[in-house]
Write a protein that holds these residues in place. Sequence first.
Motif, PDB file in Angstrom:
ATOM      1  N   LYS A 115       0.846  -1.216   0.000  1.00  0.00           N
ATOM      2  CA  LYS A 115       0.000   0.000   0.000  1.00  0.00           C
ATOM      3  C   LYS A 115       0.869   1.249   0.000  1.00  0.00           C
ATOM      4  O   LYS A 115       0.595   2.221  -0.691  1.00  0.00           O
ATOM      5  CB  LYS A 115      -0.904  -0.008   1.225  1.00  0.00           C
ATOM      6  N   TRP A 116       1.944   1.206   0.775  1.00  0.00           N
ATOM      7  CA  TRP A 116       2.847   2.363   0.850  1.00  0.00           C
ATOM      8  C   TRP A 116       3.551   2.580  -0.500  1.00  0.00           C
ATOM      9  O   TRP A 116       3.700   3.718  -0.948  1.00  0.00           O
ATOM     10  CB  TRP A 116       3.840   2.141   1.974  1.00  0.00           C
ATOM     11  N   GLY A 117       3.926   1.531  -1.148  1.00  0.00           N
ATOM     12  CA  GLY A 117       4.555   1.660  -2.454  1.00  0.00           C
ATOM     13  C   GLY A 117       3.613   2.226  -3.495  1.00  0.00           C
ATOM     14  O   GLY A 117       3.991   3.101  -4.297  1.00  0.00           O
ATOM     15  N   LEU A 118       2.346   1.761  -3.508  1.00  0.00           N
ATOM     16  CA  LEU A 118       1.368   2.277  -4.468  1.00  0.00           C
ATOM     17  C   LEU A 118       1.047   3.743  -4.195  1.00  0.00           C
ATOM     18  O   LEU A 118       0.825   4.528  -5.130  1.00  0.00           O
ATOM     19  CB  LEU A 118       0.091   1.439  -4.405  1.00  0.00           C
ATOM     20  N   LYS A 119       1.026   4.128  -2.901  1.00  0.00           N
ATOM     21  CA  LYS A 119       0.766   5.521  -2.553  1.00  0.00           C
ATOM     22  C   LYS A 119       1.851   6.427  -3.123  1.00  0.00           C
ATOM     23  O   LYS A 119       1.552   7.487  -3.711  1.00  0.00           O
ATOM     24  CB  LYS A 119       0.713   5.659  -1.022  1.00  0.00           C
ATOM     25  N   GLN A 120       3.104   6.025  -2.993  1.00  0.00           N
ATOM     26  CA  GLN A 120       4.208   6.821  -3.522  1.00  0.00           C
ATOM     27  C   GLN A 120       4.144   6.922  -5.043  1.00  0.00           C
ATOM     28  O   GLN A 120       4.369   7.995  -5.614  1.00  0.00           O
ATOM     29  CB  GLN A 120       5.553   6.196  -3.116  1.00  0.00           C
ATOM     30  N   THR A 121       3.798   5.809  -5.702  1.00  0.00           N
ATOM     31  CA  THR A 121       3.698   5.825  -7.166  1.00  0.00           C
ATOM     32  C   THR A 121       2.634   6.796  -7.637  1.00  0.00           C
ATOM     33  O   THR A 121       2.835   7.560  -8.599  1.00  0.00           O
ATOM     34  CB  THR A 121       3.381   4.404  -7.680  1.00  0.00           C
ATOM     35  N   GLY A 122       1.481   6.810  -6.952  1.00  0.00           N
ATOM     36  CA  GLY A 122       0.405   7.728  -7.339  1.00  0.00           C
ATOM     37  C   GLY A 122       0.793   9.176  -7.154  1.00  0.00           C
ATOM     38  O   GLY A 122       0.488  10.032  -8.008  1.00  0.00           O
TER      39      GLY A 122
END
Length: 783
Positions: free
Chosen positions: A142-149
């Motif tokens: 979830k943290w990785g996807l948040k940064q990508t967005g």
Amino acid sequence: MSGSFVTELYSKLNTVIGGDNPNQFLCMTIPGTVISEESFKYDVKQDKPLRVVANESRLANKLFDPVQVTGADNGRLLTTQYKTALDMLSPRMNLEIMQAKIHLRKILVTPYTYNFGDGEEKSTLQQVFYRLYDEWVEEKQKWGLKQTGIRKAIREQYFNPSENLSPEAVAQNEAKYQEEFSIWYQDNAEPFLAGIEEKQGKILSIFSINDMRIIQGILDSGSGAEIHEARTRLANAEKINPDGGTVYPVTFYPEDWHTKLSSSFQYTDLLESEEALTQKIGVLTRQKRNLIARFENLMAVVPNQAELKKLKEAYKQQKVSYYKQFDIKGNTYTGAAASLFNQLATVVSAITDEGKQVQREGVLQKTAEDNDKALDPGENKQDIINSVLNSFKTNQDNILQSQSAMDQATTDYLQAAMTYKSTELGTQIMPLVRELSSQFESIQDQLDSVNQKLSMAVQFKLPEGEKVDVMPNIIDNGYTELLINTKASDIESEESQQSTGTATKSNGGFWLFGGSSGHETTQSIMASSLKSSSASVAIGMAVTKVSMTRNWFNPGVFALTADMIKTSETKISEGTSVIQTNLPDSESEVVQNLKDWIFPAYPVAFVIAKDVTIRVDKSKSDSNVIASAIEEHVSRGGGFFGFHSSSGSSSSSSSEKSSVQSDSESVTVRFAEPQIIGYYLQVVPEDNSTSIAVKGNESQYTTYSGSIIDFVNKIKDVMLGNPVSDVSSVAPVKQVNVATTSADSIVKPESESATTTSSNQNVNSESLATDSTVVESAGSKQP
């Protein structure tokens, strides 16, 4: 391996392109194997065509006996012998390791009660661990996807695809983008990272992540599984060909090796000598005259219809005009003398350059002298030869004009007969006319081609006394030049070639081999002549090594044979020490028994030689048998010094692949086609398995089968929850209070129930452990 040339070639190849791997050695193949660029050529940027895959498989997956020199492969295939060796082996069962793994598995399936927030749940230690582990991984995702967005949203503010920014503007916007994301990260990262740490903490309260990985590594370890994996990979790689064969893909390095197979020889480099070309002209001229005679006999039965009569008369007139040129000093020459005259006329028509008058007369003189044996013994040979040669000096233009006019009249007559009504010629005559016409055109085309080559050969002939350079014109990237100089008398007339453990002899065969039948006498004569002469040999070529990789092939499995059982008495390999010791002695008992080994060695690379030039330097006093023997043999598709071309005939196409040039002091042979002259073989590790097929090893089979039965029974006990007799008694985990007990506490092997209670969750851990097992359990709420 006998013969100084073979020894020197082997040594120089090893020096130039060999390596220092003690488990590899060069197996030189004499004669070489000609390969075609078209068979392997493809666009390396595209997928490899199935045709190329099949050709590469055939080239790489052949096997050779582990010797230094051989005549050919031994007929076996790498894939077949590899599979046979794998099928012979079976892993041993290690009971000690098996019992240790059972202890670890018991720990993983220990009953464990845990509160995930919805009340207590009964599970096992393994289930609780991996559920918490999955939550930890999900939080990180979830943290990785948040940064990508966030990155994407910020980047869109500074980079619009429709805008054409300058390099300076791109650099400025990139800096702003990085700065804005860094500010966001500093303001928002801490809560996300704390959540990830919380998830990780819950895992560590149950079991260490690294400890679980260690347990996984132990449970997944053990030799023997490689046998099954190797068989599976081999079966999955197999592809069936339409011809019923099987293909196993292989990769060659460098991958563009097939783009460098073309020769650096120029057209003039592959021209044959004037003598060889004039001999071809003589043969073709006689064939042409014979066809004309057959055509005359055939057309004699055809009525003199108006359509053919005029052309028939024109042909006769041109024929009479041409043959009048034979009337020299009041004599009309026929038979062998007429054949000689026809041949010389064709030679003269090829060499019309006035600047080459001296060379032309030299060729005519040599041709006439070489053909004097065909003249009638009762005739004055020298007078005939002199008369014929003088006629060309005084009447050359008329001879050539008459020859050209007669050839044209013959062609017109043949074409007219071809187009004449088949009903008039008859159903039996018409097919014969077509056949004669086709043969006539073919011979005429060959004559035109040889004439052109003869003209070029005379024009580009080296000055008297200048020797041909044996080194290639160009050395392609990845290739290395190789030069050998030796005395002809030092080369053995009998070369011993090792093939499948049997020595085969060939009388003078290393000088000449292959080609048309009846060359053995020529071999003996030439070998004898060279051994007794002062001739020397210079050989130059370009060589390279192409390595090969088979992704489905795992020979490392044979290094583990000491821990394996074998179902056959036959050894797979004797290993490097035995092979390397016996390599130089092709007559040793070990080498003679190589065929009994299943898989002693396999190819890892092959050696390509191209642009091969062989020059035999001889004194003027040496017999011309050397030059004539080589020219005749190579022109018929034969090999020389272990090299050859793919052409098996004396057709005009053969000169594009090989050539022979000679003068009074040397003979030069060139082979333009690339050919494989050796393979580097990797020795398979020594077979140290125990054969249960050998008499006296019955106890080994009992132990082997017993270990399998024991393993099955113990696995069944674990799965059914039955006590395991061979495993030390184990007990549930002693109560542990995480807050007061150190991580080094050792659980004693006594049966007792342990319950640890905290404010938010209850944990009931019941486990089995040995005296050396440490188990951590916790139920306290994570921070």
